[in-house]
Design a protein around this motif. Structure first.
Motif, PDB file in Angstrom:
ATOM      1  N   LYS A 140     -40.432   9.003  33.204  1.00 56.41           N
ATOM      2  CA  LYS A 140     -41.883   9.061  33.436  1.00 56.41           C
ATOM      3  C   LYS A 140     -42.482  10.066  32.447  1.00 56.41           C
ATOM      4  O   LYS A 140     -42.034  11.214  32.386  1.00 56.41           O
TER       5      LYS A 140
ATOM      6  N   LYS B 172     -44.528  12.912  30.666  1.00 56.20           N
ATOM      7  CA  LYS B 172     -45.115  14.154  31.152  1.00 56.20           C
ATOM      8  C   LYS B 172     -46.456  14.369  30.465  1.00 56.20           C
ATOM      9  O   LYS B 172     -46.522  14.640  29.272  1.00 56.20           O
TER      10      LYS B 172
ATOM     11  N   THR C  55     -41.353   2.480  38.582  1.00 57.92           N
ATOM     12  CA  THR C  55     -41.669   3.606  37.705  1.00 57.92           C
ATOM     13  C   THR C  55     -43.178   3.694  37.461  1.00 57.92           C
ATOM     14  O   THR C  55     -43.774   4.778  37.528  1.00 57.92           O
TER      15      THR C  55
ATOM     16  N   GLU D 235     -44.933   4.890  40.582  1.00 65.14           N
ATOM     17  CA  GLU D 235     -44.688   6.320  40.788  1.00 65.14           C
ATOM     18  C   GLU D 235     -45.647   7.154  39.953  1.00 65.14           C
ATOM     19  O   GLU D 235     -46.182   8.170  40.424  1.00 65.14           O
ATOM     20  N   ILE D 236     -45.870   6.737  38.716  1.00 65.79           N
ATOM     21  CA  ILE D 236     -46.794   7.453  37.835  1.00 65.79           C
ATOM     22  C   ILE D 236     -48.203   7.457  38.436  1.00 65.79           C
ATOM     23  O   ILE D 236     -48.868   8.497  38.502  1.00 65.79           O
TER      24      ILE D 236
ATOM     25  N   MET E 221     -49.144   6.941  41.620  1.00 67.74           N
ATOM     26  CA  MET E 221     -49.237   7.639  42.897  1.00 67.74           C
ATOM     27  C   MET E 221     -49.142   9.150  42.730  1.00 67.74           C
ATOM     28  O   MET E 221     -49.815   9.905  43.445  1.00 67.74           O
ATOM     29  N   GLU E 222     -48.327   9.614  41.794  1.00 66.74           N
ATOM     30  CA  GLU E 222     -48.217  11.052  41.559  1.00 66.74           C
ATOM     31  C   GLU E 222     -49.554  11.623  41.086  1.00 66.74           C
ATOM     32  O   GLU E 222     -49.960  12.715  41.491  1.00 66.74           O
ATOM     33  N   LYS E 223     -50.247  10.881  40.217  1.00 65.97           N
ATOM     34  CA  LYS E 223     -51.556  11.333  39.731  1.00 65.97           C
ATOM     35  C   LYS E 223     -52.596  11.306  40.857  1.00 65.97           C
ATOM     36  O   LYS E 223     -53.448  12.200  40.952  1.00 65.97           O
TER      37      LYS E 223
ATOM     38  N   GLN F 137     -51.985  11.713  44.067  1.00 69.90           N
ATOM     39  CA  GLN F 137     -51.684  12.847  44.948  1.00 69.90           C
ATOM     40  C   GLN F 137     -52.222  14.148  44.363  1.00 69.90           C
ATOM     41  O   GLN F 137     -52.763  14.992  45.083  1.00 69.90           O
ATOM     42  N   LEU F 138     -52.088  14.307  43.055  1.00 70.17           N
ATOM     43  CA  LEU F 138     -52.600  15.506  42.393  1.00 70.17           C
ATOM     44  C   LEU F 138     -54.122  15.553  42.481  1.00 70.17           C
ATOM     45  O   LEU F 138     -54.710  16.624  42.697  1.00 70.17           O
TER      46      LEU F 138
ATOM     47  N   GLU G 134     -55.058  16.704  45.915  1.00 60.34           N
ATOM     48  CA  GLU G 134     -54.806  18.140  46.048  1.00 60.34           C
ATOM     49  C   GLU G 134     -55.902  18.957  45.366  1.00 60.34           C
ATOM     50  O   GLU G 134     -56.350  19.978  45.885  1.00 60.34           O
TER      51      GLU G 134
ATOM     52  N   ARG H 277     -47.966   0.865  48.589  1.00 61.03           N
ATOM     53  CA  ARG H 277     -47.859   2.321  48.458  1.00 61.03           C
ATOM     54  C   ARG H 277     -49.093   3.010  49.039  1.00 61.03           C
ATOM     55  O   ARG H 277     -48.997   4.085  49.643  1.00 61.03           O
TER      56      ARG H 277
END
Length: 355
Positions: free
Chosen positions: A218, A220, A264, A267-268, A270-272, A274-275, A278, A300
């Motif tokens: 993934k 960075k 993959t 995941e990219i 969903m991670e963004k 979530q950030l 936050e 998801r």
């Protein structure tokens, strides 16, 4: 000396009765026209250009030519399906940008000419804002998000995370630095020998495979921005390496490869997301764009509602892909505000939200 005469429409008070908006969308390879009565879609006609399949992607010159062929019959069909005469129209909304310049010029020119001929207001629409505001189309099965919310547009040409404070108060929090997520799906599918558009096929085969069969890196990328070019390269090298060992590798492992690639990419995304939650404290998530039709991202998001306490919104499938219905809802919202444009307006291939 010659002067260019550009008539400016003088806004009239908006009544509380029925306002009919004709909307035109031509930003890429779909020619679409819709008729709305206030927030309700009466018709939403889309002509898809099949010619691009033989080239494995959209060819801009061919797209603009196809728009020229399609736009008159598509508009005629939209009016007929809505049972509305063009003389009953209150305004015409059109996609000004962003998109392919040749394609945008066709829709822009047609909208300007028709508005001038009918002597009704002309309303420009940002394609990216329309994907977000598609959630406010009248739909008995769905309720729209309340402000503020996080909008994520995921399509073949765009990937953005936007903080939406009001209909026309939006702040881009992150976007792709290179390729869009839809392009990552389609190009990965092409590497596997799948026909264009390959994104839906990856989704189809992924349901039958093991998402943990293969691991892809993934990228960075700082903050809420995205990058997918490196992922595409890693998938290319992986397939080249494995097919050297076994020429039938892709055919024999198609389901697992698709499942791993899709896992993959999701995941990219969903991670963004979530950030973004936050950083903003906002747990309302509304997605749009063609990739919003992907069953994986929908699953998801449903999980996030249960596990993370999010409230998620996904439009009807017909309002996820490029369509004039979403242009029409923005047109109506601008019509109520008296935000009209004049005949000097020009298409913009690059058109940022808020500009």
């Amino acid at each position: 000396m010659f002067y260019l005469w550009c008539p400016i429409f003088v806004p009239k008070p908006v009544s509380n009765t029925k306002n009919y908006i004709l909307a035109i969308e031509s930003s890429c390879d779909d020619t679409s026209a819709a008729v709305l009565c206030n927030t309700k879609v009466l018709s939403n006609v889309v002509a898809t250009q099949e010619i691009h399949k033989q080239y494995g992607g959209v060819v801009p010159e061919l797209a603009s030519r196809a728009h020229q062929q399609n736009i008159v019959p598509v508009v005629h069909q939209a009016l007929a399906k809505a049972n509305i005469d063009k003389k009953e129209l209150s305004a015409i909304a059109f996609t000004r940008g962003p998109g392919l310049m040749g394609s945008l010029l066709v829709g822009t020119s047609f909208a300007k000419s028709l508005a001038l001929g009918l002597d009704i207001p002309l309303i420009e629409v940002n394609h990216m804002e329309a994907h977000i505001l598609a959630h406010f189309i009248d739909d008995e099965e769905r309720t729209p998000p309340t402000f503020p919310f996080i909008g994520m547009t995921i399509s073949g040409g765009h990937t953005q995370i936007v903080k939406v404070s009001d209909y026309f108060s939006m702040e881009v929090l992150g976007e792709t630095l290179d390729d869009a997520v839809g392009e990552a799906f389609d190009k990965s599918a092409k590497l596997m020998g799948l026909p264009y558009p390959g994104g839906p096929l990856i989704d189809k085969y992924a349901k039958l495979g093991n998402e943990n069969a293969y691991v892809f890196p993934k990228p960075k990328v700082d903050e809420l921005n995205f990058s997918f070019s490196g992922l595409k390269t890693s998938i290319l090298y992986f397939l080249q390496r494995e097919t050297q060992k076994n020429p039938d590798f892709v055919a024999k492992n198609m389901n697992d490869i698709c499942a791993s690639v899709q896992y993959t990419i999701l995941e990219i995304l969903m991670e963004k997301l979530q950030l973004a939650v936050e950083q903003t404290g906002i747990k309302q998530i509304a997605i749009g764009g063609g990739v919003a039709a992907n069953s994986g991202i929908r699953g998801r998001l449903a999980d996030a509602e249960t596990k993370l306490g999010w409230k998620t919104y996904v439009p009807k499938f017909e309002y996820c892909t490029d369509n004039a219905g979403m242009i029409g809802i923005v047109g109506y919202l601008k019509f109520k505000r008296g935000e009209f444009t004049d005949q000097s307006i020009a298409a913009k291939a690059r058109y940022a939200i808020g500009s």
